[in-house]
Design an enzyme around this catalytic site. Structure first.
Site, short mmCIF file in Angstrom:
data_model
loop_
_atom_site.label_atom_id
_atom_site.label_comp_id
_atom_site.label_asym_id
_atom_site.label_seq_id
_atom_site.Cartn_x
_atom_site.Cartn_y
_atom_site.Cartn_z
N PHE A 1 -0.44 3.62 -15.96
CA PHE A 1 -0.87 5.03 -15.98
C PHE A 1 0.23 5.86 -15.35
CE2 PHE A 1 -3.31 8.78 -14.46
CZ PHE A 1 -3.74 9.23 -15.70
N ARG B 1 -1.26 -2.18 -13.42
CA ARG B 1 -2.45 -2.02 -12.60
C ARG B 1 -3.60 -2.83 -13.19
NH1 ARG B 1 -5.21 3.91 -14.15
NH2 ARG B 1 -5.46 3.41 -16.35
N HIS C 1 -11.74 1.66 -9.95
CA HIS C 1 -10.40 1.60 -9.37
C HIS C 1 -10.21 0.38 -8.47
CE1 HIS C 1 -9.77 5.60 -10.90
NE2 HIS C 1 -10.77 6.08 -10.19
N LYS D 1 -16.79 -5.55 10.29
CA LYS D 1 -16.69 -4.69 9.09
C LYS D 1 -17.48 -5.36 7.98
CE LYS D 1 -13.78 -1.40 8.70
NZ LYS D 1 -13.92 -0.24 9.59
N THR E 1 -13.06 -3.18 14.19
CA THR E 1 -13.59 -3.60 12.89
C THR E 1 -12.53 -3.37 11.82
OG1 THR E 1 -14.60 -1.46 12.33
CG2 THR E 1 -15.96 -3.02 13.58
N ASP E 2 -11.69 -2.35 12.02
CA ASP E 2 -10.60 -2.10 11.07
C ASP E 2 -9.67 -3.31 10.97
OD1 ASP E 2 -9.30 -0.01 9.35
OD2 ASP E 2 -7.62 -0.49 10.69
N GLN F 1 -8.55 6.23 -21.46
CA GLN F 1 -8.88 7.02 -22.64
C GLN F 1 -8.39 6.31 -23.91
OE1 GLN F 1 -7.81 8.22 -19.71
NE2 GLN F 1 -8.28 10.39 -19.40
N ASN G 1 -13.96 4.42 -14.46
CA ASN G 1 -12.73 3.70 -14.14
C ASN G 1 -12.94 3.05 -12.77
OD1 ASN G 1 -10.14 2.80 -13.91
ND2 ASN G 1 -9.16 4.78 -14.26
#
Ligand SMILES: O=c1[nH]c(=O)c2[nH]c(=O)[nH]c2[nH]1
Length: 297
Positions: free
Chosen positions: A156, A173, A249, A11, A56-57, A221, A247
Protein backbone atom coordinates in the site's frame (compact mmCIF):
# COMPACT_ATOMS: atom_id res chain seq x y z
CA UNK A 1 -5.70 -0.77 58.77
CA UNK A 2 -7.47 -2.84 56.09
CA UNK A 3 -5.40 -5.71 54.76
CA UNK A 4 -4.55 -6.20 51.08
CA UNK A 5 -5.80 -9.55 49.84
CA UNK A 6 -4.86 -11.61 46.80
CA UNK A 7 -3.64 -9.46 43.92
CA UNK A 8 -2.14 -9.87 40.50
CA UNK A 9 -1.35 -7.67 37.54
CA UNK A 10 -0.07 -7.81 33.99
CA UNK A 11 -0.98 -7.02 30.39
CA UNK A 12 -4.06 -8.76 29.07
CA UNK A 13 -4.90 -9.70 25.48
CA UNK A 14 -1.64 -9.16 23.64
CA UNK A 15 -2.58 -9.98 20.08
CA UNK A 16 0.49 -11.45 18.45
CA UNK A 17 0.76 -12.88 14.96
CA UNK A 18 4.01 -14.68 14.12
CA UNK A 19 4.82 -15.42 10.49
CA UNK A 20 7.51 -18.00 9.83
CA UNK A 21 8.78 -17.92 6.28
CA UNK A 22 9.97 -21.22 4.91
CA UNK A 23 10.81 -19.89 1.44
CA UNK A 24 7.52 -19.14 -0.29
CA UNK A 25 5.64 -21.30 2.21
CA UNK A 26 4.53 -19.32 5.22
CA UNK A 27 3.31 -20.61 8.57
CA UNK A 28 1.31 -18.49 10.96
CA UNK A 29 0.58 -18.56 14.65
CA UNK A 30 -2.10 -16.19 15.89
CA UNK A 31 -2.41 -15.81 19.66
CA UNK A 32 -4.10 -13.71 22.27
CA UNK A 33 -1.76 -13.77 25.28
CA UNK A 34 -2.64 -12.52 28.76
CA UNK A 35 0.06 -12.27 31.42
CA UNK A 36 -0.73 -12.04 35.12
CA UNK A 37 2.02 -11.71 37.75
CA UNK A 38 1.97 -11.85 41.52
CA UNK A 39 4.50 -11.73 44.36
CA UNK A 40 5.84 -9.04 46.69
CA UNK A 41 3.41 -6.35 45.63
CA UNK A 42 2.20 -5.07 48.99
CA UNK A 43 4.16 -1.81 48.77
CA UNK A 44 2.79 -0.63 45.46
CA UNK A 45 -0.72 -1.01 46.86
CA UNK A 46 -0.02 0.46 50.33
CA UNK A 47 2.40 3.27 49.54
CA UNK A 48 2.56 3.52 45.77
CA UNK A 49 6.22 2.50 45.62
CA UNK A 50 6.83 0.91 42.24
CA UNK A 51 10.19 -0.56 43.25
CA UNK A 52 8.97 -4.14 42.74
CA UNK A 53 6.79 -3.45 39.73
CA UNK A 54 7.81 -4.70 36.33
CA UNK A 55 5.57 -2.52 34.13
CA UNK A 56 2.72 -4.22 32.32
CA UNK A 57 4.09 -2.48 29.23
CA UNK A 58 7.26 -4.54 29.67
CA UNK A 59 5.27 -7.76 29.93
CA UNK A 60 3.65 -6.82 26.61
CA UNK A 61 7.05 -6.12 25.00
CA UNK A 62 8.34 -9.45 26.32
CA UNK A 63 5.50 -11.31 24.59
CA UNK A 64 6.41 -9.74 21.23
CA UNK A 65 10.18 -10.10 21.73
CA UNK A 66 9.81 -13.78 22.68
CA UNK A 67 7.69 -14.38 19.58
CA UNK A 68 10.71 -13.23 17.57
CA UNK A 69 13.48 -14.79 19.67
CA UNK A 70 11.95 -18.16 20.45
CA UNK A 71 9.22 -18.39 17.82
CA UNK A 72 5.84 -19.84 18.70
CA UNK A 73 6.03 -23.61 18.60
CA UNK A 74 2.81 -24.11 20.51
CA UNK A 75 0.66 -22.10 22.89
CA UNK A 76 1.90 -24.24 25.77
CA UNK A 77 5.58 -23.95 24.91
CA UNK A 78 5.28 -20.20 24.43
CA UNK A 79 3.47 -19.80 27.76
CA UNK A 80 6.08 -21.92 29.56
CA UNK A 81 8.91 -19.72 28.21
CA UNK A 82 7.15 -16.55 29.31
CA UNK A 83 6.08 -17.72 32.76
CA UNK A 84 9.54 -19.09 33.53
CA UNK A 85 11.14 -15.84 32.38
CA UNK A 86 9.05 -13.61 34.67
CA UNK A 87 9.48 -15.79 37.75
CA UNK A 88 13.19 -16.48 37.32
CA UNK A 89 14.30 -13.00 36.16
CA UNK A 90 12.35 -10.88 38.67
CA UNK A 91 13.02 -11.54 42.33
CA UNK A 92 9.72 -9.99 43.61
CA UNK A 93 7.63 -12.04 41.20
CA UNK A 94 6.75 -15.44 42.62
CA UNK A 95 4.03 -16.55 40.33
CA UNK A 96 3.17 -15.98 36.70
CA UNK A 97 0.01 -17.06 34.96
CA UNK A 98 -0.02 -16.92 31.17
CA UNK A 99 -3.30 -17.52 29.41
CA UNK A 100 -3.31 -18.12 25.68
CA UNK A 101 -6.12 -18.24 23.16
CA UNK A 102 -5.08 -19.52 19.78
CA UNK A 103 -6.95 -18.78 16.56
CA UNK A 104 -6.53 -21.60 14.07
CA UNK A 105 -6.00 -20.97 10.36
CA UNK A 106 -6.22 -23.26 7.34
CA UNK A 107 -4.53 -22.78 4.03
CA UNK A 108 -6.51 -21.54 1.04
CA UNK A 109 -5.62 -23.74 -1.89
CA UNK A 110 -3.86 -21.28 -4.12
CA UNK A 111 -3.20 -22.01 -7.75
CA UNK A 112 -0.70 -19.13 -7.84
CA UNK A 113 2.85 -19.22 -6.52
CA UNK A 114 3.64 -19.72 -2.87
CA UNK A 115 1.57 -20.65 0.16
CA UNK A 116 0.71 -17.51 2.06
CA UNK A 117 -3.09 -17.43 2.04
CA UNK A 118 -5.18 -18.55 4.98
CA UNK A 119 -8.79 -18.76 6.09
CA UNK A 120 -9.60 -18.79 9.77
CA UNK A 121 -11.05 -22.09 10.98
CA UNK A 122 -14.67 -22.16 11.95
CA UNK A 123 -17.69 -21.78 9.73
CA UNK A 124 -18.80 -18.51 8.26
CA UNK A 125 -22.47 -17.60 8.64
CA UNK A 126 -24.44 -18.16 5.46
CA UNK A 127 -27.25 -15.70 4.69
CA UNK A 128 -30.25 -15.57 2.35
CA UNK A 129 -32.99 -13.03 1.75
CA UNK A 130 -36.02 -14.05 -0.34
CA UNK A 131 -38.54 -11.49 -1.58
CA UNK A 132 -41.69 -12.33 -3.58
CA UNK A 133 -44.39 -9.92 -4.79
CA UNK A 134 -46.71 -12.59 -6.23
CA UNK A 135 -45.00 -12.40 -9.63
CA UNK A 136 -41.29 -12.07 -9.29
CA UNK A 137 -38.67 -13.26 -6.89
CA UNK A 138 -35.57 -11.49 -5.72
CA UNK A 139 -33.00 -13.75 -4.13
CA UNK A 140 -29.98 -12.27 -2.38
CA UNK A 141 -27.54 -14.68 -0.74
CA UNK A 142 -24.48 -13.89 1.27
CA UNK A 143 -22.07 -14.66 4.03
CA UNK A 144 -20.41 -12.97 6.96
CA UNK A 145 -17.63 -13.78 9.47
CA UNK A 146 -15.29 -15.32 6.88
CA UNK A 147 -11.82 -14.28 8.08
CA UNK A 148 -8.94 -14.46 5.60
CA UNK A 149 -5.30 -13.45 5.56
CA UNK A 150 -2.44 -13.14 3.08
CA UNK A 151 0.90 -13.03 4.87
CA UNK A 152 2.56 -11.45 1.82
CA UNK A 153 1.77 -10.16 -1.72
CA UNK A 154 0.16 -7.01 -0.33
CA UNK A 155 1.46 -3.44 -0.66
CA UNK A 156 0.00 0.00 0.00
CA UNK A 157 1.79 3.11 -1.27
CA UNK A 158 1.41 6.05 -3.64
CA UNK A 159 -1.57 7.41 -1.71
CA UNK A 160 -2.47 11.05 -1.07
CA UNK A 161 -0.39 12.67 1.67
CA UNK A 162 -1.61 15.75 3.48
CA UNK A 163 -0.34 17.36 6.69
CA UNK A 164 -2.11 14.73 8.81
CA UNK A 165 -0.71 11.72 6.98
CA UNK A 166 1.79 9.68 9.00
CA UNK A 167 1.21 6.19 7.53
CA UNK A 168 4.46 4.76 6.18
CA UNK A 169 4.27 3.22 2.72
CA UNK A 170 4.12 -0.56 2.83
CA UNK A 171 5.81 -2.81 0.29
CA UNK A 172 5.16 -6.13 2.02
CA UNK A 173 2.34 -6.14 4.53
CA UNK A 174 -0.22 -8.57 5.88
CA UNK A 175 -3.64 -8.23 4.28
CA UNK A 176 -6.46 -9.56 6.44
CA UNK A 177 -10.19 -9.05 6.42
CA UNK A 178 -13.45 -10.48 7.67
CA UNK A 179 -15.57 -10.86 4.58
CA UNK A 180 -19.19 -9.78 4.59
CA UNK A 181 -20.74 -10.17 1.14
CA UNK A 182 -24.19 -10.28 -0.50
CA UNK A 183 -24.90 -11.37 -4.05
CA UNK A 184 -28.06 -11.06 -6.11
CA UNK A 185 -29.28 -13.75 -8.48
CA UNK A 186 -30.77 -12.85 -11.86
CA UNK A 187 -33.34 -15.64 -11.50
CA UNK A 188 -36.78 -14.09 -11.06
CA UNK A 189 -39.57 -16.53 -11.96
CA UNK A 190 -38.90 -19.54 -14.18
CA UNK A 191 -39.21 -22.54 -11.85
CA UNK A 192 -37.59 -24.78 -14.50
CA UNK A 193 -34.47 -22.61 -14.55
CA UNK A 194 -33.95 -22.22 -10.83
CA UNK A 195 -30.25 -22.20 -9.86
CA UNK A 196 -28.86 -25.00 -7.69
CA UNK A 197 -28.52 -22.88 -4.56
CA UNK A 198 -26.13 -25.23 -2.74
CA UNK A 199 -23.69 -25.53 -5.64
CA UNK A 200 -23.90 -21.82 -6.30
CA UNK A 201 -23.01 -20.95 -2.70
CA UNK A 202 -20.02 -23.31 -2.65
CA UNK A 203 -18.75 -21.98 -5.98
CA UNK A 204 -19.15 -18.33 -5.02
CA UNK A 205 -17.23 -18.95 -1.81
CA UNK A 206 -14.51 -20.84 -3.70
CA UNK A 207 -14.05 -18.05 -6.26
CA UNK A 208 -14.08 -15.43 -3.52
CA UNK A 209 -11.31 -17.22 -1.61
CA UNK A 210 -9.23 -17.94 -4.68
CA UNK A 211 -9.41 -14.36 -5.91
CA UNK A 212 -8.35 -13.19 -2.46
CA UNK A 213 -5.44 -15.65 -2.43
CA UNK A 214 -4.26 -15.06 -5.98
CA UNK A 215 -4.51 -11.29 -6.24
CA UNK A 216 -1.21 -9.50 -5.73
CA UNK A 217 -2.75 -6.60 -3.85
CA UNK A 218 -1.92 -2.91 -4.07
CA UNK A 219 -4.95 -2.07 -1.89
CA UNK A 220 -7.85 -3.86 -0.27
CA UNK A 221 -10.06 -1.96 -2.74
CA UNK A 222 -8.29 -3.71 -5.63
CA UNK A 223 -8.64 -7.11 -3.92
CA UNK A 224 -12.35 -6.46 -3.32
CA UNK A 225 -12.94 -5.70 -6.99
CA UNK A 226 -10.97 -8.81 -8.02
CA UNK A 227 -13.12 -10.98 -5.73
CA UNK A 228 -16.36 -9.57 -7.11
CA UNK A 229 -15.25 -9.62 -10.74
CA UNK A 230 -14.17 -13.23 -10.47
CA UNK A 231 -17.62 -14.22 -9.19
CA UNK A 232 -19.49 -12.28 -11.87
CA UNK A 233 -17.20 -13.77 -14.54
CA UNK A 234 -17.60 -17.38 -13.36
CA UNK A 235 -21.18 -17.49 -12.12
CA UNK A 236 -23.77 -16.67 -14.78
CA UNK A 237 -26.60 -16.76 -12.22
CA UNK A 238 -25.22 -13.72 -10.35
CA UNK A 239 -25.50 -10.11 -11.56
CA UNK A 240 -24.38 -8.15 -8.55
CA UNK A 241 -22.22 -8.61 -5.47
CA UNK A 242 -21.54 -6.19 -2.67
CA UNK A 243 -18.74 -6.50 -0.13
CA UNK A 244 -18.03 -4.86 3.19
CA UNK A 245 -14.41 -5.56 4.10
CA UNK A 246 -12.83 -4.34 7.32
CA UNK A 247 -9.07 -3.96 6.92
CA UNK A 248 -7.82 -5.96 9.90
CA UNK A 249 -4.57 -4.09 10.43
CA UNK A 250 -1.44 -5.98 11.44
CA UNK A 251 1.30 -3.62 12.59
CA UNK A 252 4.92 -4.71 12.54
CA UNK A 253 6.22 -4.53 16.12
CA UNK A 254 9.35 -2.41 16.59
CA UNK A 255 11.83 -4.73 18.33
CA UNK A 256 14.94 -2.59 17.63
CA UNK A 257 15.13 -1.38 21.24
CA UNK A 258 15.66 -5.00 22.32
CA UNK A 259 18.39 -5.51 19.72
CA UNK A 260 16.08 -7.65 17.59
CA UNK A 261 15.42 -7.26 13.89
CA UNK A 262 11.80 -7.78 12.93
CA UNK A 263 12.01 -9.08 9.42
CA UNK A 264 8.24 -9.13 8.77
CA UNK A 265 7.78 -11.84 11.39
CA UNK A 266 6.05 -10.43 14.46
CA UNK A 267 2.87 -8.37 14.19
CA UNK A 268 0.44 -6.71 16.54
CA UNK A 269 -3.07 -7.59 15.35
CA UNK A 270 -5.15 -4.50 16.14
CA UNK A 271 -8.91 -4.86 16.46
CA UNK A 272 -9.92 -1.20 16.18
CA UNK A 273 -10.09 1.23 14.57
CA UNK A 274 -10.11 -0.50 11.21
CA UNK A 275 -10.33 0.67 7.63
CA UNK A 276 -13.68 -0.25 6.11
CA UNK A 277 -13.72 -0.85 2.38
CA UNK A 278 -17.12 -1.32 0.73
CA UNK A 279 -18.16 -1.62 -2.91
CA UNK A 280 -20.55 -3.26 -5.34
CA UNK A 281 -19.37 -5.17 -8.42
CA UNK A 282 -21.96 -5.49 -11.22
CA UNK A 283 -22.36 -7.47 -14.40
CA UNK A 284 -22.03 -4.96 -17.24
CA UNK A 285 -25.45 -3.50 -18.05
CA UNK A 286 -27.05 -4.59 -14.76
CA UNK A 287 -28.62 -2.42 -12.15
CA UNK A 288 -27.46 -2.15 -8.52
CA UNK A 289 -30.21 -3.27 -6.14
CA UNK A 290 -28.35 -4.49 -3.07
CA UNK A 291 -28.57 -1.79 -0.40
CA UNK A 292 -25.41 0.15 0.38
CA UNK A 293 -25.66 -0.66 4.10
CA UNK A 294 -25.38 -4.44 4.40
CA UNK A 295 -26.30 -4.41 8.07
CA UNK A 296 -29.92 -4.01 6.91
CA UNK A 297 -29.75 -7.19 4.86
O1 LIG B 1 -5.76 -1.28 1.31
C1 LIG B 1 -5.84 -0.17 1.88
N1 LIG B 1 -6.69 0.77 1.42
C2 LIG B 1 -6.81 2.00 1.99
O2 LIG B 1 -7.61 2.84 1.51
C3 LIG B 1 -6.01 2.26 3.12
N2 LIG B 1 -5.87 3.34 3.92
C4 LIG B 1 -4.96 3.02 4.88
O3 LIG B 1 -4.60 3.79 5.82
N3 LIG B 1 -4.49 1.76 4.67
C5 LIG B 1 -5.13 1.26 3.60
N4 LIG B 1 -5.06 0.06 2.97
Amino acid sequence: MPILGQNQYGKAENRVVRVTRDGATHHIKDLNVSVSLSGDMDEVHYSGSNANVLPTDTTKNTVYAFAKEHGIESAEQFGIHLARHFVTSQEPIHRARVRVEEYAWERIENSGEGAHSFVRKGQETRLAQITYDGEKWEIVSGLKDLVVMNSTNSEFWGYVKDKYTTLPEAYDRILATEVSGRWRFNWTDDEQQMPDWETSYEQVKKHMLQAFAETYSLSLQQTLYAMGARIVDHRDEIDEIRFSLPNKHHFLVDLESFGLKNDNEVYFAADRPYGLIEATVLRDGCEARIPVDLSNL
